[in-house]
Motif scaffolding. Structure first.
Motif, short mmCIF file in Angstrom:
data_model
loop_
_atom_site.label_atom_id
_atom_site.label_comp_id
_atom_site.label_asym_id
_atom_site.label_seq_id
_atom_site.Cartn_x
_atom_site.Cartn_y
_atom_site.Cartn_z
N HIS A 109 0.77 -1.20 0.04
CA HIS A 109 -0.05 -0.08 -0.01
C HIS A 109 1.03 1.19 0.24
O HIS A 109 1.87 1.23 0.60
N THR A 110 0.57 2.09 -0.86
CA THR A 110 1.12 3.49 -0.75
C THR A 110 0.20 4.62 -0.70
O THR A 110 -0.94 4.45 -1.06
N HIS A 111 0.69 5.62 -0.04
CA HIS A 111 -0.15 6.90 0.07
C HIS A 111 -0.02 7.74 -1.30
O HIS A 111 -0.63 8.89 -1.12
N HIS A 112 0.91 7.60 -1.90
CA HIS A 112 1.27 8.28 -2.95
C HIS A 112 0.56 7.82 -4.39
O HIS A 112 0.26 6.62 -4.35
N ASP A 113 0.21 8.75 -5.33
CA ASP A 113 -0.54 8.35 -6.35
C ASP A 113 0.65 7.67 -7.29
O ASP A 113 1.79 7.77 -7.19
N PHE A 114 0.27 6.71 -8.16
CA PHE A 114 1.03 6.06 -9.12
C PHE A 114 0.60 5.60 -10.32
O PHE A 114 -0.72 5.45 -10.28
N ASP A 115 1.51 5.42 -11.14
CA ASP A 115 0.71 4.85 -12.62
C ASP A 115 1.68 3.98 -13.29
O ASP A 115 2.87 4.62 -13.46
N VAL A 131 1.86 -8.36 3.62
CA VAL A 131 1.13 -7.21 3.32
C VAL A 131 2.04 -5.82 4.07
O VAL A 131 2.12 -5.74 5.11
N GLU A 132 2.37 -4.99 2.76
CA GLU A 132 3.15 -3.83 3.41
C GLU A 132 2.27 -2.37 3.38
O GLU A 132 1.67 -2.20 2.35
N GLY A 133 1.69 -2.01 4.47
CA GLY A 133 1.05 -0.90 4.75
C GLY A 133 -0.23 -1.45 5.37
O GLY A 133 -0.33 -2.52 6.13
N TYR A 134 -1.22 -0.99 5.09
CA TYR A 134 -2.45 -1.32 5.78
C TYR A 134 -2.36 -1.42 7.09
O TYR A 134 -3.00 -2.47 7.86
N LYS A 135 -1.63 -0.32 7.64
CA LYS A 135 -1.20 -0.83 9.15
C LYS A 135 -2.57 -0.86 10.10
O LYS A 135 -2.26 -1.15 11.41
N ARG A 136 -3.72 -0.08 9.57
CA ARG A 136 -4.78 -0.29 10.64
C ARG A 136 -5.81 -1.77 10.39
O ARG A 136 -6.78 -1.67 11.23
N GLU A 137 -4.99 -2.57 9.53
CA GLU A 137 -5.77 -3.85 9.57
C GLU A 137 -5.61 -4.54 10.45
O GLU A 137 -4.72 -4.93 11.38
N ALA A 138 -6.60 -5.49 10.98
CA ALA A 138 -6.56 -6.53 12.28
C ALA A 138 -6.07 -7.75 11.60
O ALA A 138 -6.63 -8.70 11.48
N ILE A 139 -4.64 -7.51 11.16
CA ILE A 139 -3.68 -8.78 10.95
C ILE A 139 -2.71 -8.97 11.74
O ILE A 139 -2.26 -7.64 12.13
N PRO A 140 -2.13 -10.18 11.97
CA PRO A 140 -0.68 -10.10 12.79
C PRO A 140 0.32 -9.34 12.01
O PRO A 140 0.20 -9.32 10.81
N LYS A 141 1.15 -8.68 12.85
CA LYS A 141 2.31 -7.87 11.97
C LYS A 141 3.57 -7.88 12.81
O LYS A 141 3.87 -8.08 14.00
N LEU A 142 4.58 -7.51 12.09
CA LEU A 142 5.85 -7.54 12.47
C LEU A 142 6.22 -5.84 12.23
O LEU A 142 6.10 -5.55 11.07
N GLU A 143 6.81 -5.12 13.41
CA GLU A 143 7.29 -3.71 13.08
C GLU A 143 8.65 -3.88 12.54
O GLU A 143 9.42 -4.71 13.10
N VAL A 144 8.99 -3.21 11.50
CA VAL A 144 10.45 -2.83 11.12
C VAL A 144 10.75 -1.80 11.69
O VAL A 144 10.18 -0.68 11.50
N HIS A 145 12.09 -1.40 12.68
CA HIS A 145 12.29 -0.29 13.08
C HIS A 145 13.69 -0.24 13.04
O HIS A 145 14.47 -1.29 13.35
N ARG A 146 14.37 0.97 12.76
CA ARG A 146 15.65 1.32 12.50
C ARG A 146 15.93 2.47 13.65
O ARG A 146 15.28 3.63 13.55
#
Length: 166
Positions: A37-43, A98-113
């Motif tokens: 998922h991206t918040h930017h428009d693309f084509d 799934v990269e993005g859709y962070k508000r979805e109720a799915i199990p996630k791993l946070e990537v943090h640097r």
């Protein structure tokens, strides 16, 4: 089909982590897909091409096909796609990252640097089960080293959520 989310701020390494996990999944016989998922428009289409002209003329969708790949360009017309609809549109696979859709109720791993200086996401998202990071998270939250790709792959496979298939 199983689903697992990869969450994190821009520049944290989400796509790089997915890139590194995919060969591990393939080596284990897992057929994986990715939804980004991206918040930017693309084509991916080019102005003047037949497919672009069909969309510009009002087509709700255009499917491009070659001997090597297909792509469906769907116009959402100010109605953002729902993750379940996107999952249903995928060809058969074992796991969807799934990269993005962070508000979805799915199990996630946070990537943090640490170098990004961004706050942790996990305190505000109960769906985040662990972090892949180069730094220790506060309060003893589960952490897997960001470079421990086999361990990260195991974690994803062990915690992915099964979704009914259509």
């Amino acid at each position: 089909m199983k689903v697992f989310g990869i969450a994190g701020y821009s520049g944290s390494g989400k796509t790089t982590l997915i890139e590194r996990v995919l060969p591990q999944l393939a080596a284990r016989g897992v057929r994986a897909a990715v939804i980004k998922h991206t918040h930017h428009d693309f084509d991916i289409d080019r102005p003047g091409k037949d497919s672009w002209r069909a969309r510009a003329a009002g087509a709700a969708a255009v499917l491009l096909a070659s001997d090597h790949r297909t792509a469906v360009l769907t116009e959402h017309r100010n109605t953002p796609p729902v993750l379940d609809d996107l999952l249903a549109a995928l060809p058969p696979c074992d796991l969807v990252l799934v990269e993005g859709y962070k508000r979805e109720a799915i199990p996630k791993l946070e990537v943090h640097r640490a170098e990004t200086g961004k706050p942790w996401l996990f305190p505000e998202d109960r769906q985040i089960l662990a972090v892949a990071s180069d730094a220790e998270p506060p309060n003893g939250f589960p952490r897997i080293d960001i470079d421990a790709i086999p361990s990260l792959t195991d974690f994803i496979l062990n915690h992915a959520l099964s979704r009914p298939t259509a």
